[in-house]
Write an enzyme that holds these catalytic residues in place. Sequence first.
Site, mmCIF file in Angstrom:
data_model
loop_
_atom_site.group_PDB
_atom_site.id
_atom_site.type_symbol
_atom_site.label_atom_id
_atom_site.label_comp_id
_atom_site.label_asym_id
_atom_site.label_seq_id
_atom_site.Cartn_x
_atom_site.Cartn_y
_atom_site.Cartn_z
ATOM 1 N N ASP A 278 12.290 -11.220 24.962
ATOM 2 C CA ASP A 278 13.089 -11.786 25.784
ATOM 3 C C ASP A 278 12.785 -12.696 26.924
ATOM 4 O O ASP A 278 11.731 -13.293 26.895
ATOM 5 C CB ASP A 278 13.498 -10.334 26.668
ATOM 6 C CG ASP A 278 14.912 -10.710 27.111
ATOM 7 O OD1 ASP A 278 15.754 -11.406 26.816
ATOM 8 O OD2 ASP A 278 15.015 -9.857 28.096
ATOM 9 N N GLU B 200 14.350 -18.316 26.750
ATOM 10 C CA GLU B 200 14.999 -19.805 26.527
ATOM 11 C C GLU B 200 13.973 -20.809 27.081
ATOM 12 O O GLU B 200 14.335 -22.031 26.610
ATOM 13 C CB GLU B 200 16.602 -19.567 27.307
ATOM 14 C CG GLU B 200 17.429 -18.891 26.641
ATOM 15 C CD GLU B 200 17.006 -17.308 26.936
ATOM 16 O OE1 GLU B 200 16.338 -16.961 27.987
ATOM 17 O OE2 GLU B 200 17.388 -16.515 26.144
ATOM 18 N N ASP C 230 23.182 -11.044 26.246
ATOM 19 C CA ASP C 230 24.026 -10.083 27.446
ATOM 20 C C ASP C 230 25.366 -10.247 27.338
ATOM 21 O O ASP C 230 25.897 -10.843 28.213
ATOM 22 C CB ASP C 230 23.347 -10.446 28.640
ATOM 23 C CG ASP C 230 21.513 -10.183 28.846
ATOM 24 O OD1 ASP C 230 21.159 -9.570 27.840
ATOM 25 O OD2 ASP C 230 21.280 -10.662 29.891
#
Length: 704
Positions: free
Chosen positions: A306, A309, A419
């Site tokens: 997670d 990015e 999300d």
Amino acid sequence: MSIKRFSFGKIIDCNSVVKEIEKENGQVPYFLEKDSVLSFKLEKEDLVYGLGENVRGINKRGWIFESYCSDDPNHAQDKKSLYGAHNFIIIHGENRSFGVFIDTPSKVKFDIGYSEIDTLSIEVEENNYDLYIIEGTNLNEISKEFRELIGKSYVPPKWAFGYQQSRWSYATEKEVREIGRKFREKNIPIDCIYLDIDYMEKFKNFTINYESFPNFDQMVKDMKEDGIRLIPIIDAGCKIENGYDVYEEGIKKGYYCLDKEGNPFVAAVWPGKVHFPDFLNSEARLWFGKKYKFLVDKGIDGFWNDMNEPAIFYSEEGLNKAYKIVEESKNKNLDIYSFFALKDAFMGLSNSSSDYNSFYHNMDGKIIKHNDVHNLFGHNMTRAAAEGLDSIDKDKRFLLFSRASSIGMHRYGGIWTGDNTSLWEHLEMNVKMMPNLNMCGYLYTGADTGGFGGNCTPDLMTRWFQFSIFTPLFRNHSAMGTRNQEPFAFGEKSEKILKNLIEFRYGLVPYIYSEYMKAVINNDIMFKPLSFEYNDVTSREIEDQILMGDSLMLTPIIKQNGRGRYVYLPEDMLMIRAKGLNDISYKVFSKGHHYINVELEEFIFFVRKDKMILLGESAKNVQSIENKELNIIAFVEEKAIYELYNDDGISKDYLNGIFDKLRIEIIKGKEEFNINVDGNIKDKKLNITIISKGSKDVKKVYYI
Ligand code: GLC
């Protein structure tokens, strides 16, 4: 069929393709090039597919998209980027169709009828890319060719096709055990429970918070014995803390990204200040990948990567600038400009371009600014994990998926779509995203079922389950502070409905797994827009019905209070109406438009003409499915053939051709149906129901 490659500028190896294609010289076909922008005139009928994980429809016409991995939980229609950078599109016209792939690590703008209604323009931020034009006679061929170029999709273990329960967070050992116990007590099938950031000590990767998980290893063991695997999260940032081995080792070996001065770059995420491992450096990648062993040794079989990015809450520089503005604003009469400057100083702290422009990678000797290779970061974190896990046990399939991704990462793991929110629009977006994700190689994928942010309602949960039972990744996940979303969190009535749906999912596992593996092996896609198989005008336009695997058309209800829906059938099809595995009915519908009532507790989907669906049985988890009996429902007008793939579900033997195939052929004769069954699956009973328009249903039982 052909692939042409054109190169522009100095190319960085993005690790996206696996096939070497000779460079072409000369003009790029179809496109006009002016001032480094490629443009193409769209005809009225042209559809534009692709771009993987993105907002809006399956057909991307009418908006501008930017490939730039972004941590943005607000998946609204005005967004240009989500977590993935998937630079592949297919232009599907009436007379010609072709694919375009831009292989670059930097930002790409796809203006698809935004500036001008009939113009597609592609602008690559850095003149540094390979452009591939992929031609084929139909959409399936183009998509397959692209997949051949980028390599085979990742294969998870078979248990990863079971139901998965997650929440940020089940924060203590007691809570995790309790959730597992509830599922078992209520006889609701389940394969995985997720461990979100709270299982770690102060959010440090590869550590355990033994205060809240005092017997972590024993918990993993006990739950696994009960058929439930625990799947921990791993974050991209590693906490800066003396004495923390990952921090100290990384510093000593120089494995972290650097700032302008050559010091490890400091960003802040969950634990406060962190360093980012330099996943673009092969040694650092190997080092980080091997760290997963800490958890594998505790019995862990899967991970989710997670914040890669990478998400940045703030950097020191950004924060200091903001503090300065606060100082300057104190005791002032703030007007429109100064007030907004103050507000923006904090609003703009996270994921800021100035931070992405202020750290560097050492790509095996080449020093490169992060922003120039931004889209490769999450990709290479997951590559690190996959390669690390491979080095830990090369014969075993691990569950692995990521939030950020770019083209090529599909070889190492799947993705979840980040999300989202408990909104009907986001269920709709989930449906529409599936085909485009598949086109970009992501087969192991799915959304946070029920929505991550916001409060889910029982009806939204039910309708979302009715769709997610068909997606390879079927995970229910929700955020801190939101309403609980477990199947038993919505009262008794909903619990029964949701349990039936989870059981139905287990019944679908033979078909889903078979379709998944065949799609991997043959470079096919599992979820397709109708236009991949039907060429009429309506099929080209429809977006709320999608094909799934060889046999099915899905027609989910995605509207609040919807008690039915319009369905368009491009050919005669067999409708299946179900509430659960033990409550199924079917009916043939003719080609054309229909309105079909569908109560909340039931769902419908269609078996295409001359196709069949196989349903097995439910069990407490995938491993316990015996499937001594398979129920086959076939809609046969001439001849239907299905090949059911199966394997041990855990090893990589399938790569050496070790798997089972069961071939079922049903031919409609003048008097009766001829059935040929061929395969080496022992001791199975096949209950075959054949439906044909205008004739009575035929039921046959076969033993192999
Ligand atoms: C990110 C993830 C989400 C997770 C949360 C806490 O927002 O996308 O799935 O629950 O972080 O780790």
